[in-house]
Design an enzyme around this catalytic site. Structure first.
Site, PDB file in Angstrom:
ATOM      1  CE  LYS A 291      38.741  36.915  42.541  1.00 10.96           C
ATOM      2  NZ  LYS A 291      39.280  37.077  43.810  1.00 10.96           N
TER       3      LYS A 291
ATOM      4  NE  ARG B 200      39.829  40.019  50.341  1.00  8.80           N
ATOM      5  CZ  ARG B 200      39.801  39.385  49.037  1.00  8.80           C
ATOM      6  NH1 ARG B 200      39.333  40.287  48.139  1.00  8.80           N
ATOM      7  NH2 ARG B 200      40.601  38.386  48.774  1.00  8.80           N
TER       8      ARG B 200
HETATM    9  C1  PLP Z   1      40.700  37.053  43.586  1.00  3.34           C
HETATM   10  C2  PLP Z   1      41.619  36.570  44.428  1.00  3.34           C
HETATM   11  C3  PLP Z   1      43.030  36.324  43.967  1.00  3.34           C
HETATM   12  C4  PLP Z   1      43.373  36.608  42.612  1.00  3.34           C
HETATM   13  O1  PLP Z   1      43.603  37.890  42.455  1.00  3.34           O
HETATM   14  P1  PLP Z   1      44.207  38.597  40.929  1.00  3.34           P
HETATM   15  O2  PLP Z   1      44.361  40.052  41.186  1.00  3.34           O
HETATM   16  O3  PLP Z   1      43.119  38.277  40.062  1.00  3.34           O
HETATM   17  O4  PLP Z   1      45.471  37.895  40.684  1.00  3.34           O
HETATM   18  C5  PLP Z   1      44.028  35.954  44.971  1.00  3.34           C
HETATM   19  N1  PLP Z   1      43.457  35.283  46.066  1.00  3.34           N
HETATM   20  C6  PLP Z   1      42.176  35.595  46.725  1.00  3.34           C
HETATM   21  C7  PLP Z   1      42.115  35.536  47.985  1.00  3.34           C
HETATM   22  C8  PLP Z   1      41.518  36.235  45.741  1.00  3.34           C
HETATM   23  O5  PLP Z   1      40.143  36.544  46.265  1.00  3.34           O
END
Ligand code: PLP
Length: 360
Positions: A37, A132
């Site tokens: 992302k 969350r």
């Molecule tokens: C962004 C995200 C991740 C990845 O998180 P990092 O800290 O970049 O490894 C994993 N799971 C979800 C649900 C996310 O939104």
């Protein structure tokens, strides 16, 4: 001259980081979903992650997944944010597996999947303390029961996400809870869960430090791969590159100025009250990059240069050690928030290189 501002992305360093984490986690029985992302669906980065052995690609935005599909990135695509009802058609068309917490959304996914003669995988996210996304553990069985009954929906497993909204650390306790929920679901419904997704980059300390892994068999990693650090304390991870991505910007003004503003003080461009202490005359440089392109608090400047602040288009630096003359460039490392903004800004050129000789 190279375009500025620009992100320089060293694909070999990203490859090394991803491959190193994939190998270390494989020893613990954990696969890696590479999270794209922050890269705006870059096909080059996605392909690099796949080459390094990630088992799937995860993104929170359907647009990024569509971009990777269009570029024919050959991967299982996971939407790691609950689908919007308004995007269900696009999700069914382009996404293999989505993370879900609302049965209403899964019902819509099922209807659309039936209409288009597709099947769609569902991972149910469980709330384990970070507040969350996630189904409350007590409601999980009912949600699974209905999910299993929905045509063209494949119930793939469960997951959780910690350390994002409230900074709750993944630990033996919450990870054991997830494992126990997996066991309970399997015995209640007589099925085997394919994926038990324990979390994100914040889980690495837990996963690599010899803890009991239980049923967790997947982690979703973005920041640790791209920036080489864990995310609970933002410490570099042993053996990973922390400079795979750098931002360079160009000096457009360099002058000696007072450190103290003069005149009647009101709000700044971003509505803050300015704080300046009188340090006499300072050597100030302005770079042509701003809040629209980066988070100034997330830029790590070379030693001897201080980031003093930014408005939309101007980043203010001070340095008494370096000659920052007009036309010179300054390069920074970035934190995640500066990185996502730079990636998203159309004003920042992205340059992919493979400069590293490290081919491990
Ligand atoms: C962004 C995200 C991740 C990845 O998180 P990092 O800290 O970049 O490894 C994993 N799971 C979800 C649900 C996310 O939104």
């Amino acid at each position: 001259m190279m375009a500025a501002p620009r992100l320089e992305i060293d694909l070999e360093k990203i490859y090394h980081n991803a491959s190193s984490l994939v190998k270390r986690l494989a020893c613990r029985g954990i696969s890696v979903t590479g999270v794209t992302k922050a890269t705006l669906g870059s096909a080059e980065i996605a392909t690099t992650l796949l080459r390094a052995g990630v088992s799937a690609l995860g993104d929170s935005r359907i647009e990024n997944i569509e971009a990777m599909r269009l570029a024919q990135v050959p991967a299982t695509m996971v939407l790691i944010r609950s689908p919007m009802l308004s995007q269900v058609k696009r999700v069914i068309k382009h996404v293999d597996v989505s993370f879900n917490t609302e049965i209403e959304v899964i019902r819509k996914l099922s209807l659309e999947a039936q209409e288009t003669d597709r099947t769609h995988g569902v991972i149910l996210m469980v709330e384990l303390g970070d507040l969350r996304e996630g189904i409350m553990p007590d409601d999980l069985i009912d949600t699974v029961r209905e999910t299993l009954s929905l045509p063209n929906i494949l119930f793939k497993g469960i997951g959780t996400n910690l350390a994002c909204r409230c900074g709750v650390s993944p630990d033996g306790k919450n990870m054991t809870m997830l494992s126990e929920l997996a066991d309970t679901l399997e015995s209640t419904f007589g099925l085997t869960l394919e994926i038990i997704s324990g979390g994100n980059s914040a889980n690495l300390g837990w996963a690599l430090n010899g803890a009991e892994i239980g049923r967790i068999n997947d982690l979703r990693l973005g920041e640790a791969i791209l920036l080489g650090c864990e995310t609970l304390h933002r410490q570099p991870i042993d053996g990973l590159h922390t400079d795979a991505i750098t931002l360079s910007a160009e000096v457009i003004e360099a002058k000696v100025k007072p450190s103290q503003p003069s005149g009647k003080i009101a709000q700044t461009a971003f509505g803050e009250a300015p704080t300046a202490t009188d340090r006499g005359l300072v050597t100030q440089a302005i770079l042509a990059v701003g809040q629209q392109d980066i988070d100034p608090c997330g830029l790590i400047a070379p030693a001897g240069i201080d980031v003093m602040g930014a408005s939309s288009d101007h980043l203010i630096l001070e340095s008494d050690r370096f000659e920052l003359s007009v036309g010179a460039e300054v390069s920074f490392q970035l934190n995640y928030s500066a990185l996502v903004r730079a990636m998203t800004s159309p004003f920042v050129t992205k340059i992919m290189t493979s400069a590293s000789t490290d081919n491990d």
